[in-house]
Design a protein around this motif. Structure first.
Motif, PDB file in Angstrom:
ATOM      1  N   GLN A  90      34.081  41.264  47.069  1.00 24.22           N
ATOM      2  CA  GLN A  90      34.863  40.100  47.624  1.00 24.22           C
ATOM      3  C   GLN A  90      35.399  39.666  46.185  1.00 24.22           C
ATOM      4  O   GLN A  90      35.045  40.205  44.952  1.00 24.22           O
ATOM      5  CB  GLN A  90      33.543  38.901  47.517  1.00 24.22           C
ATOM      6  CG  GLN A  90      32.480  38.609  46.680  1.00 24.22           C
ATOM      7  CD  GLN A  90      31.621  37.450  47.082  1.00 24.22           C
ATOM      8  OE1 GLN A  90      32.179  36.869  47.978  1.00 24.22           O
ATOM      9  NE2 GLN A  90      30.381  37.716  46.559  1.00 24.22           N
ATOM     10  N   SER A  91      36.464  38.833  46.229  1.00 23.76           N
ATOM     11  CA  SER A  91      37.032  38.460  44.998  1.00 23.76           C
ATOM     12  C   SER A  91      36.478  37.433  44.165  1.00 23.76           C
ATOM     13  O   SER A  91      35.612  36.954  44.616  1.00 23.76           O
ATOM     14  CB  SER A  91      38.619  37.793  45.411  1.00 23.76           C
ATOM     15  OG  SER A  91      38.327  36.810  46.360  1.00 23.76           O
ATOM     16  N   GLN A  92      37.002  37.306  43.006  1.00 18.58           N
ATOM     17  CA  GLN A  92      36.308  36.615  41.778  1.00 18.58           C
ATOM     18  C   GLN A  92      36.226  34.959  42.585  1.00 18.58           C
ATOM     19  O   GLN A  92      35.185  34.468  42.209  1.00 18.58           O
ATOM     20  CB  GLN A  92      37.127  36.574  40.667  1.00 18.58           C
ATOM     21  CG  GLN A  92      36.388  35.822  39.365  1.00 18.58           C
ATOM     22  CD  GLN A  92      34.965  36.573  39.033  1.00 18.58           C
ATOM     23  OE1 GLN A  92      34.804  37.856  39.041  1.00 18.58           O
ATOM     24  NE2 GLN A  92      33.823  35.796  39.244  1.00 18.58           N
ATOM     25  N   GLY A  93      37.509  34.435  42.994  1.00 16.98           N
ATOM     26  CA  GLY A  93      37.230  33.304  43.225  1.00 16.98           C
ATOM     27  C   GLY A  93      36.108  32.778  44.554  1.00 16.98           C
ATOM     28  O   GLY A  93      35.296  31.866  44.588  1.00 16.98           O
ATOM     29  N   LEU A  94      35.896  33.781  45.491  1.00 12.22           N
ATOM     30  CA  LEU A  94      34.592  33.482  46.321  1.00 12.22           C
ATOM     31  C   LEU A  94      33.467  33.914  45.624  1.00 12.22           C
ATOM     32  O   LEU A  94      32.177  33.098  45.891  1.00 12.22           O
ATOM     33  CB  LEU A  94      34.907  34.654  47.705  1.00 12.22           C
ATOM     34  CG  LEU A  94      35.705  33.959  48.532  1.00 12.22           C
ATOM     35  CD1 LEU A  94      35.698  35.082  49.974  1.00 12.22           C
ATOM     36  CD2 LEU A  94      35.396  32.517  48.963  1.00 12.22           C
ATOM     37  N   LYS A  95      33.228  34.890  44.633  1.00 14.13           N
ATOM     38  CA  LYS A  95      31.877  35.030  43.690  1.00 14.13           C
ATOM     39  C   LYS A  95      31.789  33.780  43.192  1.00 14.13           C
ATOM     40  O   LYS A  95      30.698  33.569  43.174  1.00 14.13           O
ATOM     41  CB  LYS A  95      32.439  36.250  42.585  1.00 14.13           C
ATOM     42  CG  LYS A  95      32.512  37.612  43.306  1.00 14.13           C
ATOM     43  CD  LYS A  95      32.567  38.514  42.065  1.00 14.13           C
ATOM     44  CE  LYS A  95      32.591  39.938  42.508  1.00 14.13           C
ATOM     45  NZ  LYS A  95      32.841  40.818  41.475  1.00 14.13           N
ATOM     46  N   ASP A  96      32.760  33.037  42.528  1.00 15.08           N
ATOM     47  CA  ASP A  96      32.279  31.623  41.843  1.00 15.08           C
ATOM     48  C   ASP A  96      31.975  30.665  42.860  1.00 15.08           C
ATOM     49  O   ASP A  96      31.258  29.555  42.568  1.00 15.08           O
ATOM     50  CB  ASP A  96      33.789  31.253  41.169  1.00 15.08           C
ATOM     51  CG  ASP A  96      34.089  32.317  40.127  1.00 15.08           C
ATOM     52  OD1 ASP A  96      33.184  32.896  39.632  1.00 15.08           O
ATOM     53  OD2 ASP A  96      35.150  32.093  39.643  1.00 15.08           O
ATOM     54  N   ALA A  97      32.395  30.726  44.100  1.00 14.23           N
ATOM     55  CA  ALA A  97      32.044  29.737  45.214  1.00 14.23           C
ATOM     56  C   ALA A  97      30.885  30.035  46.032  1.00 14.23           C
ATOM     57  O   ALA A  97      30.349  29.009  46.585  1.00 14.23           O
ATOM     58  CB  ALA A  97      33.308  29.524  46.275  1.00 14.23           C
ATOM     59  N   GLN A  98      30.188  31.318  45.743  1.00 14.72           N
ATOM     60  CA  GLN A  98      29.160  31.630  46.587  1.00 14.72           C
ATOM     61  C   GLN A  98      27.869  30.773  46.053  1.00 14.72           C
ATOM     62  O   GLN A  98      27.665  30.604  44.812  1.00 14.72           O
ATOM     63  CB  GLN A  98      28.771  33.052  46.426  1.00 14.72           C
ATOM     64  CG  GLN A  98      27.805  33.407  47.368  1.00 14.72           C
ATOM     65  CD  GLN A  98      27.582  35.132  47.417  1.00 14.72           C
ATOM     66  OE1 GLN A  98      28.382  35.855  47.035  1.00 14.72           O
ATOM     67  NE2 GLN A  98      26.514  35.601  47.694  1.00 14.72           N
ATOM     68  N   ILE A  99      27.118  30.328  46.970  1.00 13.39           N
ATOM     69  CA  ILE A  99      25.921  29.537  46.967  1.00 13.39           C
ATOM     70  C   ILE A  99      24.891  30.569  46.723  1.00 13.39           C
ATOM     71  O   ILE A  99      24.482  31.327  47.596  1.00 13.39           O
ATOM     72  CB  ILE A  99      25.540  28.628  47.888  1.00 13.39           C
ATOM     73  CG1 ILE A  99      26.830  27.599  48.126  1.00 13.39           C
ATOM     74  CG2 ILE A  99      24.178  27.810  47.713  1.00 13.39           C
ATOM     75  CD1 ILE A  99      26.477  26.536  49.242  1.00 13.39           C
TER      76      ILE A  99
END
Length: 352
Positions: free
Chosen positions: A339-348
């Motif tokens: 997964q891209s960094q943006g989704l890593k940051d958004a993952q709960i």
């Protein structure tokens, strides 16, 4: 062929409860639109204009139907598919057809609007042509179906569209059958979002069959929680998101597994077709994309299912979306590949 639901929402629209700024309205259109439910919630100080959304979604659905002869003299995608002459079309159909050609180029041919003949061929082979058919094809039946693919690919690849902007006219060249199933839900979500914003709305949730979503501003600046089904974890992977569009593609609700007698290995065939090969096989079992354009994401999510990671990374950089891709494991579960960094940051984070 259509994609199926893999989204969950928690706490759904509780974050958009009625407040002093306006009233929350909600509604849905039946499964006859885009072969799925099309639903929405929005906050408005201008009353309930949900009927306008129904009219818009119904119009897009009717205009882009490639297989049903239109009633009342309406000019639709079916009309274009059955003509080799210039056809004057509604501006909305003209717009989505121009977009389809643009997305064919952006996806490097992994989205191909002329895939209709292959779509119907594999739908009949794998699932049957009825809406609720359940079919269990044999290995031999699938092998026979493969023999017809090269000729269909040739017709698809030899086809193109011409446009006349002044007349809102299009001309189909070749024998390829147009099918915009990999785009139309995202296009409808975009148009619905535009309608809501044109009425001053910025708090909304638009659900295009649970494969294309538009998330507006939740109340109190909190986030929506978007969860993915079928992931190989104790709890589904979830993301905290707002003011974005989401799109997903997955094989789990439309696939068949066949054992090859020569190798005794299970081969999975899904509803997602690769326009490069004409085959109902994918690189991944699920893809989840987040960006700001539902139509682009709709076509890209299917394309990401078929491409390699290097190509996906390139597209994400060029067209500004985040991605997560999954590969099938045992028990029809999906394990995260990347997964891209943006989704890593958004993952709960998962609860311990």
């Amino acid at each position: 062929m259509k994609k199926h639901a893999i989204f969950l929402f928690a706490p759904f629209l509780g974050l958009l409860a009625s407040c002093a700024q306006g009233t929350i309205y909600k509604g849905y259109a039946t499964h006859t639109l885009f072969h799925s439910f099309f639903s929405w919630w929005f906050e408005s100080t201008r009353g309930d204009y949900g009927s306008d959304i129904v009219d818009l979604a119904t119009k897009i659905n009717d205009l882009t139907d490639p297989y049903t002869e239109p009633k009342d003299g309406m000019t639709t995608l079916y009309t274009v598919n059955t003509s080799s002459d210039w056809v004057e079309v509604d501006p909305t159909l003209y717009e989505v057809l121009e977009l389809a050609v643009e997305l064919q180029e952006k996806t490097e041919g992994y989205f191909n609007p002329f895939i209709g003949e292959l779509t119907m061929h594999w739908k009949e082979t794998l699932f049957g042509l009825g809406e609720f058919d359940i079919k269990d094809p044999t290995y031999e039946e699938i092998e026979e179906a493969k023999e017809e693919v090269p000729a269909m690919l040739q017709r698809m690849n030899a086809s193109s569209l011409e446009f006349n902007a002044e007349r809102h006219a299009v001309k189909r060249n070749g024998e390829g059958a147009l099918d915009l199933g990999g785009l139309v839900k995202g296009f409808a979500v975009n148009k619905t979002k535009e309608l809501i914003k044109s009425r001053g709305g910025d708090r909304y949730l638009i659900n295009g069959g649970q494969s294309s979503l538009a998330l507006g501003k939740p109340q109190s600046n909190e986030n929506f929680t978007v969860s993915l089904l079928y992931t190989l974890v104790e709890k589904e992977i979830s993301y905290a998101l707002k003011e974005v569009d989401c799109s997903t593609s997955a094989i789990y609700e439309q696939k068949v597994d066949v054992v090859a007698p020569d190798t005794a290995k299970r081969v999975t065939y899904s509803h997602i077709l690769n326009p490069k090969t004409g085959m109902p096989e994918t690189t991944y079992s699920m893809a989840f994309l987040v960006g700001d354009d539902s139509a682009l994401l709709d076509a890209m999510s299917t394309s990401v299912m078929l491409a390699d990671l290097e190509t996906t990374r390139k597209w994400a950089q060029a067209y500004g979306f985040e991605y997560a891709v999954f590969r099938n494991t045992v028990y029809d579960k999906a394990k995260l590949v990347e997964q891209s960094q943006g989704l890593k940051d958004a993952q709960i984070p998962l609860e311990s």
